[in-house]
Design a protein around this motif. Structure first.
Motif, PDB file in Angstrom:
ATOM      1  N   GLN A   1      93.756  47.525  38.389  1.00 28.29           N
ATOM      2  CA  GLN A   1      94.341  46.544  39.303  1.00 28.29           C
ATOM      3  C   GLN A   1      94.493  47.120  40.705  1.00 28.29           C
TER       4      GLN A   1
ATOM      5  N   THR B   1      95.575  35.837  46.508  1.00 29.48           N
ATOM      6  CA  THR B   1      95.926  36.964  45.641  1.00 29.48           C
ATOM      7  C   THR B   1      96.072  38.262  46.427  1.00 29.48           C
TER       8      THR B   1
ATOM      9  N   TYR C   1      97.774  42.535  43.051  1.00 25.96           N
ATOM     10  CA  TYR C   1      97.058  43.658  42.448  1.00 25.96           C
ATOM     11  C   TYR C   1      97.888  44.932  42.477  1.00 25.96           C
TER      12      TYR C   1
ATOM     13  N   ALA D   1     100.693  36.404  37.839  1.00 27.68           N
ATOM     14  CA  ALA D   1      99.317  36.711  38.245  1.00 27.68           C
ATOM     15  C   ALA D   1      98.346  35.628  37.776  1.00 27.68           C
TER      16      ALA D   1
ATOM     17  N   HIS E   1      95.994  33.509  40.408  1.00 27.36           N
ATOM     18  CA  HIS E   1      94.534  33.475  40.286  1.00 27.36           C
ATOM     19  C   HIS E   1      94.042  32.055  39.996  1.00 27.36           C
TER      20      HIS E   1
ATOM     21  N   GLU F   1      94.158  30.097  43.220  1.00 32.47           N
ATOM     22  CA  GLU F   1      93.051  30.439  44.111  1.00 32.47           C
ATOM     23  C   GLU F   1      91.755  29.745  43.676  1.00 32.47           C
TER      24      GLU F   1
ATOM     25  N   ASN G   1      88.297  35.870  39.925  1.00 29.02           N
ATOM     26  CA  ASN G   1      89.603  35.376  39.495  1.00 29.02           C
ATOM     27  C   ASN G   1      89.636  35.074  37.996  1.00 29.02           C
ATOM     28  N   SER G   2      88.518  34.640  37.454  1.00 22.91           N
ATOM     29  CA  SER G   2      88.461  34.402  36.004  1.00 22.91           C
ATOM     30  C   SER G   2      88.636  35.699  35.231  1.00 22.91           C
TER      31      SER G   2
ATOM     32  N   PHE H   1      90.227  38.367  36.247  1.00 20.47           N
ATOM     33  CA  PHE H   1      91.609  38.833  36.354  1.00 20.47           C
ATOM     34  C   PHE H   1      92.587  37.939  35.600  1.00 20.47           C
ATOM     35  N   ILE H   2      92.235  36.694  35.379  1.00 19.09           N
ATOM     36  CA  ILE H   2      93.070  35.855  34.518  1.00 19.09           C
ATOM     37  C   ILE H   2      93.010  36.382  33.084  1.00 19.09           C
TER      38      ILE H   2
ATOM     39  N   SER I   1      94.988  39.550  32.938  1.00 18.63           N
ATOM     40  CA  SER I   1      96.431  39.266  32.982  1.00 18.63           C
ATOM     41  C   SER I   1      96.932  38.784  31.623  1.00 18.63           C
TER      42      SER I   1
END
Length: 209
Positions: free
Chosen positions: A68, A86, A92, A135, A139, A142, A173-174, A176-177, A180
């Motif tokens: 991150q 983000t 992050y 988070a 994301h 966004e 973003n997908s 990081f989803i 998360s």
């Protein structure tokens, strides 16, 4: 202990007299047996929380935290002129720092049996869980903002138009989803493990009394 032998024909009778212990001695022996039983029960319990699960969860959290922070630095530099939601929120960095802290506490908890350490570890993992939910929301927001934007190719020749930036936003973003959600699952597992360790420690303290 006294003994007497009596013979009656071909039969020999042996009589043994066993003296009764004094009440104080009997009570002391009873307490000694009770203490010995408690010590034996306590010794059957693990002296330290040797389960390797806390250490494994801690290592995973440390790796995710470093990931991150690394992406946060890279995206902050790349989006120096126009920062996304983000990056502007610093998600992050603060979720990365929480993961590093929580992971280090879990690794240390596997080595030491300390009530205060377990409480701090529990609190840190609860914070990681909350941060993971936040988070996911950031994301997702966004991605939603990028979807609501007008067609970036309007009035531009399709030959010169490229949607690579949009694809990058969606993909990044997908990913990081998903990360998360993984962090949320790990933090909840760590909370359960910490609570179990706390109960085991309380049980061992009760036996040792």
């Amino acid at each position: 202990m006294a003994s007497a032998v009596t013979e009656c024909g071909n039969v020999r009778i042996i009589t043994q007299v066993i003296q009764q212990k004094a009440p104080q001695v009997a009570e002391g022996m009873s307490e000694l047996e009770s203490t010995s039983t408690s010590s034996q029960l306590a010794s059957t319990q693990p002296k330290n929380f040797k389960n390797t699960l806390p250490k494994a969860l801690g290592v995973v959290q440390i790796v995710l935290g470093a990931t991150q922070i690394s992406f946060g630095i890279a995206l902050t530099v790349a989006q120096e002129d126009f920062k996304k939601l983000t990056v502007s929120s610093g998600v992050y960095f603060w979720i990365g720092i929480l993961l590093l802290l929580s992971g280090a506490l879990l690794v240390e908890m596997e080595k030491r049996d300390n009530a205060l350490l377990e409480k701090i570890c529990l609190l840190a993992n609860l914070l990681v869980g909350v941060a993971s939910v936040v988070a996911v929301i950031l994301h997702g927001t966004e991605i939603g903002k990028e979807t609501l934007k007008a067609d970036r190719c309007a009035g531009i020749d399709e030959y010169y138009c490229s949607d690579s930036g949009e694809v990058l936003v969606y993909g990044l973003n997908s990913v990081f989803i998903i990360l998360s959600l993984l962090e949320l699952a790990i933090s909840l597992t760590a909370v359960v493990v910490t609570l179990k360790s706390t109960k085991e420690q309380s049980y061992r303290q009760m036996l040792s009394r």
